[in-house]
Design a protein around this motif. Structure first.
Motif, PDB file in Angstrom:
ATOM      1  N   GLN A  72      38.262  33.267  45.440  1.00 39.70           N
ATOM      2  CA  GLN A  72      38.277  32.395  44.267  1.00 39.70           C
ATOM      3  C   GLN A  72      38.315  30.925  44.687  1.00 39.70           C
ATOM      4  O   GLN A  72      37.616  30.080  44.117  1.00 39.70           O
ATOM      5  N   GLU A  73      39.128  30.624  45.694  1.00 38.44           N
ATOM      6  CA  GLU A  73      39.250  29.249  46.170  1.00 38.44           C
ATOM      7  C   GLU A  73      37.926  28.755  46.745  1.00 38.44           C
ATOM      8  O   GLU A  73      37.500  27.623  46.492  1.00 38.44           O
ATOM      9  N   LYS A  74      37.253  29.632  47.510  1.00 38.35           N
ATOM     10  CA  LYS A  74      35.950  29.268  48.073  1.00 38.35           C
ATOM     11  C   LYS A  74      34.925  29.053  46.964  1.00 38.35           C
ATOM     12  O   LYS A  74      34.097  28.135  47.034  1.00 38.35           O
ATOM     13  N   MET A  75      34.990  29.873  45.941  1.00 38.79           N
ATOM     14  CA  MET A  75      34.064  29.733  44.810  1.00 38.79           C
ATOM     15  C   MET A  75      34.279  28.393  44.102  1.00 38.79           C
ATOM     16  O   MET A  75      33.325  27.675  43.785  1.00 38.79           O
ATOM     17  N   ALA A  76      35.547  28.055  43.893  1.00 36.22           N
ATOM     18  CA  ALA A  76      35.878  26.802  43.211  1.00 36.22           C
ATOM     19  C   ALA A  76      35.437  25.598  44.032  1.00 36.22           C
ATOM     20  O   ALA A  76      34.863  24.636  43.502  1.00 36.22           O
ATOM     21  N   GLN A  77      35.694  25.656  45.340  1.00 35.33           N
ATOM     22  CA  GLN A  77      35.310  24.548  46.214  1.00 35.33           C
ATOM     23  C   GLN A  77      33.790  24.412  46.296  1.00 35.33           C
ATOM     24  O   GLN A  77      33.253  23.305  46.370  1.00 35.33           O
ATOM     25  N   GLY A  78      33.112  25.535  46.259  1.00 37.66           N
ATOM     26  CA  GLY A  78      31.648  25.515  46.282  1.00 37.66           C
ATOM     27  C   GLY A  78      31.084  24.855  45.037  1.00 37.66           C
ATOM     28  O   GLY A  78      30.117  24.083  45.109  1.00 37.66           O
ATOM     29  N   VAL A 132      39.340  12.849  37.862  1.00 36.34           N
ATOM     30  CA  VAL A 132      38.084  13.536  37.533  1.00 36.34           C
ATOM     31  C   VAL A 132      37.910  14.750  38.446  1.00 36.34           C
ATOM     32  O   VAL A 132      37.553  15.842  37.978  1.00 36.34           O
ATOM     33  N   ILE A 133      38.178  14.561  39.735  1.00 34.63           N
ATOM     34  CA  ILE A 133      38.072  15.677  40.684  1.00 34.63           C
ATOM     35  C   ILE A 133      39.055  16.786  40.320  1.00 34.63           C
ATOM     36  O   ILE A 133      38.715  17.976  40.306  1.00 34.63           O
ATOM     37  N   GLU A 134      40.280  16.385  40.006  1.00 32.94           N
ATOM     38  CA  GLU A 134      41.316  17.362  39.650  1.00 32.94           C
ATOM     39  C   GLU A 134      40.919  18.142  38.399  1.00 32.94           C
ATOM     40  O   GLU A 134      41.088  19.366  38.333  1.00 32.94           O
ATOM     41  N   HIS A 135      40.374  17.439  37.439  1.00 31.15           N
ATOM     42  CA  HIS A 135      39.960  18.091  36.196  1.00 31.15           C
ATOM     43  C   HIS A 135      38.821  19.075  36.443  1.00 31.15           C
ATOM     44  O   HIS A 135      38.849  20.218  35.971  1.00 31.15           O
ATOM     45  N   GLU A 136      37.806  18.642  37.186  1.00 32.24           N
ATOM     46  CA  GLU A 136      36.676  19.523  37.483  1.00 32.24           C
ATOM     47  C   GLU A 136      37.129  20.751  38.266  1.00 32.24           C
ATOM     48  O   GLU A 136      36.722  21.873  37.977  1.00 32.24           O
ATOM     49  N   LEU A 137      37.982  20.530  39.267  1.00 31.41           N
ATOM     50  CA  LEU A 137      38.441  21.640  40.099  1.00 31.41           C
ATOM     51  C   LEU A 137      39.242  22.648  39.280  1.00 31.41           C
ATOM     52  O   LEU A 137      39.142  23.861  39.511  1.00 31.41           O
ATOM     53  N   SER A 138      40.009  22.161  38.304  1.00 28.22           N
ATOM     54  CA  SER A 138      40.782  23.080  37.466  1.00 28.22           C
ATOM     55  C   SER A 138      39.859  23.987  36.654  1.00 28.22           C
ATOM     56  O   SER A 138      40.145  25.171  36.455  1.00 28.22           O
ATOM     57  N   ILE A 139      38.740  23.424  36.210  1.00 29.08           N
ATOM     58  CA  ILE A 139      37.749  24.224  35.473  1.00 29.08           C
ATOM     59  C   ILE A 139      37.140  25.278  36.389  1.00 29.08           C
ATOM     60  O   ILE A 139      37.018  26.458  36.022  1.00 29.08           O
ATOM     61  N   TYR A 140      36.763  24.864  37.600  1.00 29.83           N
ATOM     62  CA  TYR A 140      36.116  25.794  38.528  1.00 29.83           C
ATOM     63  C   TYR A 140      37.075  26.896  38.986  1.00 29.83           C
ATOM     64  O   TYR A 140      36.655  28.042  39.180  1.00 29.83           O
ATOM     65  N   LYS A 141      38.354  26.554  39.130  1.00 31.92           N
ATOM     66  CA  LYS A 141      39.339  27.576  39.514  1.00 31.92           C
ATOM     67  C   LYS A 141      39.519  28.583  38.380  1.00 31.92           C
ATOM     68  O   LYS A 141      39.655  29.786  38.618  1.00 31.92           O
ATOM     69  N   ALA A 142      39.515  28.092  37.151  1.00 37.43           N
ATOM     70  CA  ALA A 142      39.645  28.988  36.006  1.00 37.43           C
ATOM     71  C   ALA A 142      38.426  29.893  35.894  1.00 37.43           C
ATOM     72  O   ALA A 142      38.547  31.089  35.579  1.00 37.43           O
ATOM     73  N   GLN A 143      37.251  29.343  36.162  1.00 34.49           N
ATOM     74  CA  GLN A 143      36.027  30.147  36.142  1.00 34.49           C
ATOM     75  C   GLN A 143      36.077  31.222  37.223  1.00 34.49           C
ATOM     76  O   GLN A 143      35.708  32.376  36.984  1.00 34.49           O
ATOM     77  N   ALA A 144      36.536  30.819  38.413  1.00 44.15           N
ATOM     78  CA  ALA A 144      36.611  31.760  39.533  1.00 44.15           C
ATOM     79  C   ALA A 144      37.610  32.872  39.251  1.00 44.15           C
ATOM     80  O   ALA A 144      37.394  34.030  39.624  1.00 44.15           O
ATOM     81  N   ALA A 145      38.710  32.536  38.567  1.00 49.05           N
ATOM     82  CA  ALA A 145      39.732  33.536  38.249  1.00 49.05           C
ATOM     83  C   ALA A 145      39.172  34.622  37.337  1.00 49.05           C
ATOM     84  O   ALA A 145      39.612  35.782  37.385  1.00 49.05           O
ATOM     85  N   GLU A 146      38.189  34.251  36.518  1.00 50.57           N
ATOM     86  CA  GLU A 146      37.568  35.227  35.614  1.00 50.57           C
ATOM     87  C   GLU A 146      36.809  36.310  36.381  1.00 50.57           C
ATOM     88  O   GLU A 146      36.538  37.381  35.849  1.00 50.57           O
ATOM     89  N   SER A 147      36.462  36.007  37.627  1.00 48.92           N
ATOM     90  CA  SER A 147      35.697  36.973  38.427  1.00 48.92           C
ATOM     91  C   SER A 147      36.544  38.154  38.872  1.00 48.92           C
ATOM     92  O   SER A 147      36.010  39.220  39.202  1.00 48.92           O
TER      93      SER A 147
END
Length: 291
Positions: A232-238, A210-225
């Motif tokens: 991007q990594e800090k954004m995803a972790q946040g 579940v954590i891995e799945h959520e983090l993959s979504i947040y990393k993809a969102q951050a990459a859009e920035s």
């Protein structure tokens, strides 16, 4: 390429509250895989929450039983044909009796439960008699026994038996289980579980996938920035940290007092009753979700 039907688009729209055309585009990109389409919409920032697709279910109730000493408990879902019977006190009382038998006998499955003694007969015989008397088919859909070996249990039943849960607490002193302030706290935490539907009681118990799945979504969102990778990594972790605060019971804001988390509330009550109280786990049943 899989065919994207109107029904599939409708299902995704109901699950995500996203615009119809965006749902269709996501399904095309995901080759008809609705789970992948949900992730695509989330990555785009369109779908902020995902609803479970509705399922056709029978009527019935969920019973929550906890023993007087708070050590044993069980949830049990009993189904019938009509809402009229599902809310009948005779039917709901029978469901609670079955939950008590589950707690006290620890049957392995429904067939084992049917073989358990009930009064002067068996559960199977009493269930058959209930079906005959009430005139509707009934069945035990599922159950789960809960034990608090070094603590106590709290329970909550909502929506007339359509939603129920049992929470397990670890206590430093056995006598705390009988403390009225603890009982109120246990009830409030169980109510929180019913109201907010956390993923787990504690952060360490959130499944790794579940954590891995959520983090993959947040990393993809951050990459859009388009920002640097370190940012991007800090954004995803946040965003993952925010997910924990919203989804982990002990880190959620208390529904009765937003200035406290459930973890902070546990510490406050621990101090008041001169003991150490920990929220350990919970079991939550939503009627009709049985596999």
């Amino acid at each position: 390429m899989a065919q994207v039907t109107a029904a599939l688009v409708k299902q995704l729209r109901e699950m995500t509250d996203s615009p119809m055309m965006e749902c269709k585009k996501a399904l095309v990109e995901a080759d008809g895989d609705i789970d992948k389409a949900v992730d695509i919409l989330r990555t785009m920032g369109i779908a902020k929450a995902v609803k479970r697709a509705g399922r056709d279910t029978n009527e019935g109730t969920i019973a929550a039983y906890v023993s007087e000493d708070g050590k044993l408990g069980a949830l049990l879902e009993l189904t019938c044909e009509t809402d009229f019977v599902g809310t009948n006190p005779k039917f709901t009382g029978f469901a609670l009796d079955l939950a008590k038998i589950v707690a006290e006998n620890d049957p392995a499955d429904v067939e084992a439960l049917k073989a358990c003694p009930m009064g002067e007969s068996t559960v199977d015989a009493e269930l058959t008699e209930m079906i005959h008397v009430i005139g509707e088919n009934m069945k035990v859909a599922r159950f789960q026994r809960v034990v608090a070996e070094d603590g106590a249990l709290g329970s909550y039943v909502h929506l007339g038996g359509k939603l129920a849960d049992i929470v397990t607490f670890k206590l430093g002193k056995a006598e705390t289980a009988a403390n009225e302030q603890f009982k109120t706290f246990a009830h409030d935490v169980a109510m929180q579980v019913a109201a907010v539907a956390p993923v787990s009681a504690r952060r360490d118990d959130v499944p790794a996938d579940v954590i891995e799945h959520e983090l993959s979504i947040y990393k993809a969102q951050a990459a859009e920035s388009g920002k640097p990778e370190a940012i991007q990594e800090k954004m995803a972790q946040g965003r993952l940290e925010k997910y924990f605060k919203e989804s982990v019971l002990t880190e959620q804001e208390f529904v009765k007092d937003g200035s406290l988390t459930i973890g902070q509330l546990a510490k406050n009550v621990s101090k008041d009753v001169d003991d150490t109280i920990e929220v350990m786990s919970f079991v939550r049943y939503n009627f009709g979700d049985a596999e």
